[in-house]
Enzyme design. Structure first.
Site, PDB file in Angstrom:
ATOM      1  CG  HIS A 134       6.903  -4.402 -17.604  1.00  0.00           C
ATOM      2  ND1 HIS A 134       8.012  -5.053 -17.173  1.00  0.00           N
ATOM      3  CD2 HIS A 134       6.799  -3.264 -16.520  1.00  0.00           C
ATOM      4  CE1 HIS A 134       8.338  -4.648 -15.905  1.00  0.00           C
ATOM      5  NE2 HIS A 134       7.643  -3.398 -15.672  1.00  0.00           N
ATOM      6  CB  SER A 171       4.712  -5.550  -8.091  1.00  0.00           C
ATOM      7  OG  SER A 171       4.672  -7.153  -8.360  1.00  0.00           O
ATOM      8  NE  ARG A 172      10.692  -4.200 -11.727  1.00  0.00           N
ATOM      9  CZ  ARG A 172      10.111  -3.115 -11.981  1.00  0.00           C
ATOM     10  NH1 ARG A 172       8.806  -3.255 -12.135  1.00  0.00           N
ATOM     11  NH2 ARG A 172      10.593  -1.971 -12.054  1.00  0.00           N
ATOM     12  CG  MET A 190      -2.037   1.241   0.880  1.00  0.00           C
ATOM     13  SD  MET A 190      -3.111   1.027  -0.302  1.00  0.00           S
ATOM     14  CE  MET A 190      -4.488   0.048   0.429  1.00  0.00           C
ATOM     15  N   GLY A 191       1.806   1.439  -1.070  1.00  0.00           N
ATOM     16  CA  GLY A 191       2.301   2.698  -1.280  1.00  0.00           C
ATOM     17  C   GLY A 191       1.471   3.559  -2.094  1.00  0.00           C
ATOM     18  NE  ARG A 192       5.097   8.944  -4.101  1.00  0.00           N
ATOM     19  CZ  ARG A 192       6.182   8.683  -3.634  1.00  0.00           C
ATOM     20  NH1 ARG A 192       7.115   7.362  -3.917  1.00  0.00           N
ATOM     21  NH2 ARG A 192       7.091   9.534  -3.048  1.00  0.00           N
ATOM     22  CB  ILE A 193       0.963   1.967  -7.339  1.00  0.00           C
ATOM     23  CG1 ILE A 193       2.069   2.843  -8.172  1.00  0.00           C
ATOM     24  CG2 ILE A 193      -0.029   1.442  -8.368  1.00  0.00           C
ATOM     25  CD1 ILE A 193       3.117   2.004  -8.829  1.00  0.00           C
ATOM     26  CD  GLU A 236       8.872  -8.413 -17.523  1.00  0.00           C
ATOM     27  OE1 GLU A 236       7.969  -8.390 -16.775  1.00  0.00           O
ATOM     28  OE2 GLU A 236       9.519  -7.158 -17.850  1.00  0.00           O
TER      29      GLU A 236
END
Length: 320
Positions: free
Chosen positions: A286, A237-238, A155-158, A267
């Site tokens: 991506h 995310s990754r 729960m950061g900015r994004i 990737e």
């Protein structure tokens, strides 16, 4: 003599001009293909700054070639492609581009959620194959979004921006984070939950955590088994945060309903990737931050960070 900057991908003239007023600029002349490792090693020998993408592995071996390097500016939020500890030990400053891509990435996450839940790509494929022959009561039925439970891991900015979007659909939002995000709770009504509780309760599980040693394969066989059979996994995310073999098995056996994926462990992936053989997977290459305005602002910010460091100033967004 102007300090040399190595730019690892062809960028718009505006960015080149922004840097060339202060620096000697070497820019790789391909936009779609990354700079070869041998070329990067050769060019970085006398460089004061590196303007790089997540496709470049900036490890100790590469840094050994760069005796004059003062700053590495990554045109991304994540920086797991850079050996941070070595940079810190050598006094090389590292920057990233947080904030500017928050809304664009949150939009993509919610778009993946909706496309996967309502089986939109499957519907398009059905029409293209001339298989839409009639109407039937349960033809291409999917999962509801409104009033469902969205679990956000990270729960950061994004994550906070995604929670705001969910609020418009009257979704219940639960989240797991290293620490409580009281601001997100206040704005979107999100509720903190343990990791297991989130997996068990959520109709949608969205991964927005950084990729670290601790988050490698954060979602694996055990975690997938804790999720509802009707649950959908979204990863923007990754790729390394998800055990793809375990995810394939869970989707194949209908242990979870579907997955929407913008990132993968290796990737780019080939069209023969096992996950792409499944009808309950929606995949994008991506493109979380891929709007014209966002990518341009990321490039401007990355160039600005380089100029700030070379001018002896503190950059706006410093990793180390």
């Amino acid at each position: 003599m102007k300090p040399k900057v190595v730019v690892t991908r062809k960028l718009p003239t505006e960015i080149y001009d922004q840097l060339s007023k202060r620096c000697q600029v070497y820019m790789w002349e391909e936009e779609e293909k990354p700079i070869p490792r041998s070329e990067l090693e050769a060019q970085i020998k006398d460089a004061a700054a590196l303007f790089c993408m997540i496709t470049e592995t900036v490890d100790a071996e590469l840094l050994d070639q760069a005796q004059n390097l003062k700053v590495i500016a990554n045109m991304a939020v994540g920086y797991n492609n850079i050996d941070i500890s070595t940079c810190e030990a050598r006094g090389i400053r590292v920057t990233n581009t947080p904030g500017v891509l928050t809304d664009t990435t949150a939009d993509l996450a919610f778009a993946l959620l909706m496309a996967t839940a309502r089986r939109i790509p499957e519907g398009m494929d059905t029409i293209r194959r001339d298989e839409w022959n009639n109407w039937s009561p349960f033809f291409l039925t999917g999962q509801d979004i409104s009033h469902a439970t969205l679990g956000i891991i990270g729960m950061g900015r994004i994550g906070s921006a995604l929670a705001k979007r969910a609020k418009g659909f009257e979704m219940e939002v639960v989240y797991n984070n290293r620490s409580r995000n009281y601001e997100a709770e206040r704005i979107s009504g999100a509720v903190f939950a343990s990791f297991d509780e989130l997996l068990e309760k959520s109709d949608y599980v969205c991964l927005l955590t950084p990729y670290t040693k601790e988050t490698h394969h954060l979602i694996g066989k055990d975690e997938l088994q804790k999720m509802k059979k009707t649950a959908i996994l979204i990863n923007v995310s990754r790729g390394g945060t998800v055990d793809e073999e375990a995810l394939y098995a869970a989707l194949k056996s209908n242990d979870i309903y579907a997955a929407g994926l913008d990132v993968f462990e290796g990737e780019p992936i080939a069209s023969t990737h096992p996950l792409l053989t499944l009808s309950n997977v929606v995949a994008t290459p991506h493109i979380g931050s891929a709007s014209v305005n966002t990518r341009m602002e990321m490039a401007r910010m990355t160039a600005r960070h380089i100029l700030q460091v070379l001018n002896g100033e503190d950059p706006d967004h410093l990793v180390v």
